[in-house]
Design a protein around this motif. Structure first.
Motif, PDB file in Angstrom:
ATOM      1  N   HIS A  53      35.168  52.650  59.810  1.00 58.94           N
ATOM      2  CA  HIS A  53      34.421  52.408  58.262  1.00 58.94           C
ATOM      3  C   HIS A  53      33.836  53.067  57.884  1.00 58.94           C
ATOM      4  O   HIS A  53      33.025  53.904  58.095  1.00 58.94           O
ATOM      5  CB  HIS A  53      33.812  50.530  58.845  1.00 58.94           C
ATOM      6  N   TYR A  83      31.036  53.813  54.554  1.00 60.41           N
ATOM      7  CA  TYR A  83      29.788  53.804  53.675  1.00 60.41           C
ATOM      8  C   TYR A  83      29.540  55.139  52.765  1.00 60.41           C
ATOM      9  O   TYR A  83      30.029  56.164  52.941  1.00 60.41           O
ATOM     10  CB  TYR A  83      28.759  54.424  54.602  1.00 60.41           C
ATOM     11  N   GLN A 124      27.023  56.677  50.352  1.00 56.25           N
ATOM     12  CA  GLN A 124      25.075  57.415  49.918  1.00 56.25           C
ATOM     13  C   GLN A 124      24.917  57.977  49.113  1.00 56.25           C
ATOM     14  O   GLN A 124      25.111  58.664  49.303  1.00 56.25           O
ATOM     15  CB  GLN A 124      24.662  57.378  51.008  1.00 56.25           C
ATOM     16  N   THR A 132      18.276  56.965  48.672  1.00 53.58           N
ATOM     17  CA  THR A 132      18.752  55.961  48.927  1.00 53.58           C
ATOM     18  C   THR A 132      19.606  54.566  50.289  1.00 53.58           C
ATOM     19  O   THR A 132      20.109  56.298  51.125  1.00 53.58           O
ATOM     20  CB  THR A 132      19.696  54.920  48.386  1.00 53.58           C
ATOM     21  N   ALA A 133      19.568  53.822  50.769  1.00 48.35           N
ATOM     22  CA  ALA A 133      20.372  53.712  52.305  1.00 48.35           C
ATOM     23  C   ALA A 133      21.422  53.777  52.245  1.00 48.35           C
ATOM     24  O   ALA A 133      22.095  53.229  50.735  1.00 48.35           O
ATOM     25  CB  ALA A 133      20.214  52.501  52.774  1.00 48.35           C
ATOM     26  N   PRO A 134      22.514  53.894  52.809  1.00 48.97           N
ATOM     27  CA  PRO A 134      23.961  53.523  52.576  1.00 48.97           C
ATOM     28  C   PRO A 134      24.980  52.388  52.270  1.00 48.97           C
ATOM     29  O   PRO A 134      23.629  51.412  53.069  1.00 48.97           O
ATOM     30  CB  PRO A 134      24.178  54.077  54.227  1.00 48.97           C
ATOM     31  N   LEU A 167      27.767  49.760  52.969  1.00 45.85           N
ATOM     32  CA  LEU A 167      29.230  49.461  53.083  1.00 45.85           C
ATOM     33  C   LEU A 167      30.528  49.763  51.643  1.00 45.85           C
ATOM     34  O   LEU A 167      30.117  48.672  51.405  1.00 45.85           O
ATOM     35  CB  LEU A 167      29.585  48.434  53.693  1.00 45.85           C
ATOM     36  N   TYR A 201      35.684  47.989  55.666  1.00 45.24           N
ATOM     37  CA  TYR A 201      35.705  48.279  56.709  1.00 45.24           C
ATOM     38  C   TYR A 201      36.553  47.154  57.407  1.00 45.24           C
ATOM     39  O   TYR A 201      37.502  47.291  56.777  1.00 45.24           O
ATOM     40  CB  TYR A 201      34.452  46.687  57.079  1.00 45.24           C
ATOM     41  N   TYR A 251      30.175  58.669  54.801  1.00 47.22           N
ATOM     42  CA  TYR A 251      30.138  58.262  56.218  1.00 47.22           C
ATOM     43  C   TYR A 251      31.441  57.562  56.145  1.00 47.22           C
ATOM     44  O   TYR A 251      31.256  56.423  55.850  1.00 47.22           O
ATOM     45  CB  TYR A 251      28.815  58.119  56.463  1.00 47.22           C
ATOM     46  N   GLN A 283      32.138  55.597  60.230  1.00 49.86           N
ATOM     47  CA  GLN A 283      31.913  54.886  61.398  1.00 49.86           C
ATOM     48  C   GLN A 283      32.952  54.535  62.025  1.00 49.86           C
ATOM     49  O   GLN A 283      33.631  53.462  61.894  1.00 49.86           O
ATOM     50  CB  GLN A 283      30.676  54.220  60.915  1.00 49.86           C
ATOM     51  N   PHE A 340      29.140  57.933  64.264  1.00 49.27           N
ATOM     52  CA  PHE A 340      29.412  58.054  62.418  1.00 49.27           C
ATOM     53  C   PHE A 340      29.855  59.367  62.755  1.00 49.27           C
ATOM     54  O   PHE A 340      30.097  60.577  63.161  1.00 49.27           O
ATOM     55  CB  PHE A 340      27.709  58.053  61.631  1.00 49.27           C
ATOM     56  N   GLY A 361      29.976  63.191  60.013  1.00 51.24           N
ATOM     57  CA  GLY A 361      28.825  64.146  60.039  1.00 51.24           C
ATOM     58  C   GLY A 361      28.995  63.776  58.113  1.00 51.24           C
ATOM     59  O   GLY A 361      27.477  64.473  57.862  1.00 51.24           O
ATOM     60  N   GLN A 381      18.380  59.285  60.362  1.00 51.41           N
ATOM     61  CA  GLN A 381      19.001  60.161  59.168  1.00 51.41           C
ATOM     62  C   GLN A 381      18.205  61.093  58.725  1.00 51.41           C
ATOM     63  O   GLN A 381      16.702  61.146  58.540  1.00 51.41           O
ATOM     64  CB  GLN A 381      19.430  59.466  58.091  1.00 51.41           C
ATOM     65  N   GLY A 421      22.753  64.287  58.711  1.00 47.48           N
ATOM     66  CA  GLY A 421      23.644  62.930  58.475  1.00 47.48           C
ATOM     67  C   GLY A 421      23.192  61.920  59.255  1.00 47.48           C
ATOM     68  O   GLY A 421      21.736  61.929  59.542  1.00 47.48           O
ATOM     69  N   LEU A 422      23.950  60.617  59.069  1.00 47.22           N
ATOM     70  CA  LEU A 422      23.973  59.052  60.131  1.00 47.22           C
ATOM     71  C   LEU A 422      23.856  59.253  61.635  1.00 47.22           C
ATOM     72  O   LEU A 422      24.662  60.091  62.182  1.00 47.22           O
ATOM     73  CB  LEU A 422      24.037  58.568  59.284  1.00 47.22           C
ATOM     74  N   TYR A 439      16.479  53.273  59.769  1.00 44.42           N
ATOM     75  CA  TYR A 439      17.097  52.106  59.802  1.00 44.42           C
ATOM     76  C   TYR A 439      17.457  51.251  60.438  1.00 44.42           C
ATOM     77  O   TYR A 439      18.461  51.467  61.574  1.00 44.42           O
ATOM     78  CB  TYR A 439      18.280  52.418  58.806  1.00 44.42           C
ATOM     79  N   TRP A 482      30.807  47.092  62.690  1.00 43.16           N
ATOM     80  CA  TRP A 482      30.209  48.273  61.297  1.00 43.16           C
ATOM     81  C   TRP A 482      28.814  47.540  61.130  1.00 43.16           C
ATOM     82  O   TRP A 482      28.145  46.599  62.012  1.00 43.16           O
ATOM     83  CB  TRP A 482      31.145  47.601  59.874  1.00 43.16           C
ATOM     84  N   PHE A 483      28.501  48.202  59.743  1.00 40.76           N
ATOM     85  CA  PHE A 483      27.081  47.421  59.933  1.00 40.76           C
ATOM     86  C   PHE A 483      26.797  47.159  57.806  1.00 40.76           C
ATOM     87  O   PHE A 483      27.484  48.119  57.257  1.00 40.76           O
ATOM     88  CB  PHE A 483      26.034  48.417  59.623  1.00 40.76           C
ATOM     89  N   ASP A 484      26.598  45.342  57.952  1.00 37.78           N
ATOM     90  CA  ASP A 484      27.421  45.668  56.681  1.00 37.78           C
ATOM     91  C   ASP A 484      25.109  45.375  56.122  1.00 37.78           C
ATOM     92  O   ASP A 484      25.789  44.871  54.707  1.00 37.78           O
ATOM     93  CB  ASP A 484      27.674  44.373  56.895  1.00 37.78           C
ATOM     94  N   TRP A 518      21.733  46.796  55.384  1.00 31.95           N
ATOM     95  CA  TRP A 518      20.383  47.717  55.829  1.00 31.95           C
ATOM     96  C   TRP A 518      19.793  47.733  55.014  1.00 31.95           C
ATOM     97  O   TRP A 518      19.109  47.308  53.701  1.00 31.95           O
ATOM     98  CB  TRP A 518      21.448  49.654  55.356  1.00 31.95           C
ATOM     99  N   GLY A 519      18.486  48.116  56.238  1.00 28.78           N
ATOM    100  CA  GLY A 519      17.127  47.808  55.071  1.00 28.78           C
ATOM    101  C   GLY A 519      16.667  49.947  54.203  1.00 28.78           C
ATOM    102  O   GLY A 519      17.855  49.917  53.576  1.00 28.78           O
ATOM    103  N   GLN A 520      15.960  49.880  53.724  1.00 27.26           N
ATOM    104  CA  GLN A 520      15.510  50.917  53.246  1.00 27.26           C
ATOM    105  C   GLN A 520      14.677  51.627  53.401  1.00 27.26           C
ATOM    106  O   GLN A 520      15.067  53.139  53.409  1.00 27.26           O
ATOM    107  CB  GLN A 520      14.259  50.182  51.845  1.00 27.26           C
TER     108      GLN A 520
END
Lengths: 111, 121
Positions: free
Chosen positions: A36, A38, A40, A44-46, A48, A51, A89, A91, A102, A104, B39, B44-45, B95, B107-109, B111-113
């Protein structure tokens, strides 16, 4: 270092096609787990992007596509636009680690 | 609309504790597995922890095993991460993320801030 290996950076001119690789092993991608992707942006947050190795959530342009083969996967971006400049990224899941993993991350620069 | 809102981050001394919360709305929280992902600024994550829908099963990254505890309150639609014995290397944006998919192949569909945890004396 990360379980999944990505190039630190890639670049391309507007309109061009770029690919980002994600290399794993027999305990993750090679074990049949999907990859999957992402996107970013700084601060900010990643979000999707892809998938199930090759599926796009609604709202993601078809300029973005994913593929998987063996122990590797790739993200392709065609018709590169300035707004695509971001970190990407990959995953997957790893059976040896019993957890999610994940890459890098790859910084895409639009020249 | 799916919303995940983290809170609880802040400055803590090495060896200290902190509890993060993630308030969920816009979906049936009790039906979903949930995760914490962190992160480090500029890096990276990294997946941290997972919990199944009813809280009966949890997983942790080796780096936090024995120090962090994930939990959830489905009545309050809230996910938690109790972090003990904090180290400098735990400093990161944390997160919460919603799991989507089939079993481990997920997977992660959403996410929070994120919430920033700073570990420093």
């Amino acid at each position: 270092q990360s379980v999944l290996t990505q190039p630190p950076s890639v670049s391309g001119a507007p309109g061009q096609r770029v690919t980002i690789s994600c290399t794993g092993s027999s305990s993750n991608i090679g074990a049949g787990y999907d990859v999957h992707w992402y996107q970013q942006f700084p601060g900010t947050a990643p979000n999707l992007l892809i998938y199930g190795s090759s599926n796009r959530p609604s709202g993601v342009p078809d300029r973005f596509s994913g593929s998987k083969s063996g122990t590797s996967a790739s993200l392709a971006i065609t018709g590169l636009q300035a707004e695509d400049e971001a970190d990407y990224y990959c995953q997957s899941h790893d059976s040896s680690l019993s957890g999610w993993v994940f890459g890098g991350g790859t910084k895409l620069t639009v020249l | 609309e799916v919303q995940l809102v983290e809170s609880g981050g802040g400055l803590v001394q090495p060896g200290g504790s902190l509890r993060l919360s993630c308030a969920a709305s816009g979906f049936t929280f009790s039906s979903y597995w949930m995760h914490w992902v962190r992160q480090t600024p500029g890096k990276g994550l990294v997946w941290v922890s997972h919990i199944n829908s009813d809280g009966s099963s949890t997983r942790y990254a080796d780096s936090v095993k024995g120090r962090f505890t994930i939990s959830r309150d489905n009545a309050k639609n809230t996910l938690y991460l109790q972090m003990n014995s904090l180290r400098a290397e735990d400093m990161a944006v944390y997160y919460c993320a919603r799991d989507q998919g089939s079993g481990w192949n997920s997977w992660f569909d959403s996410w929070g801030q994120g919430t920033l945890v700073t570990v420093s004396s």
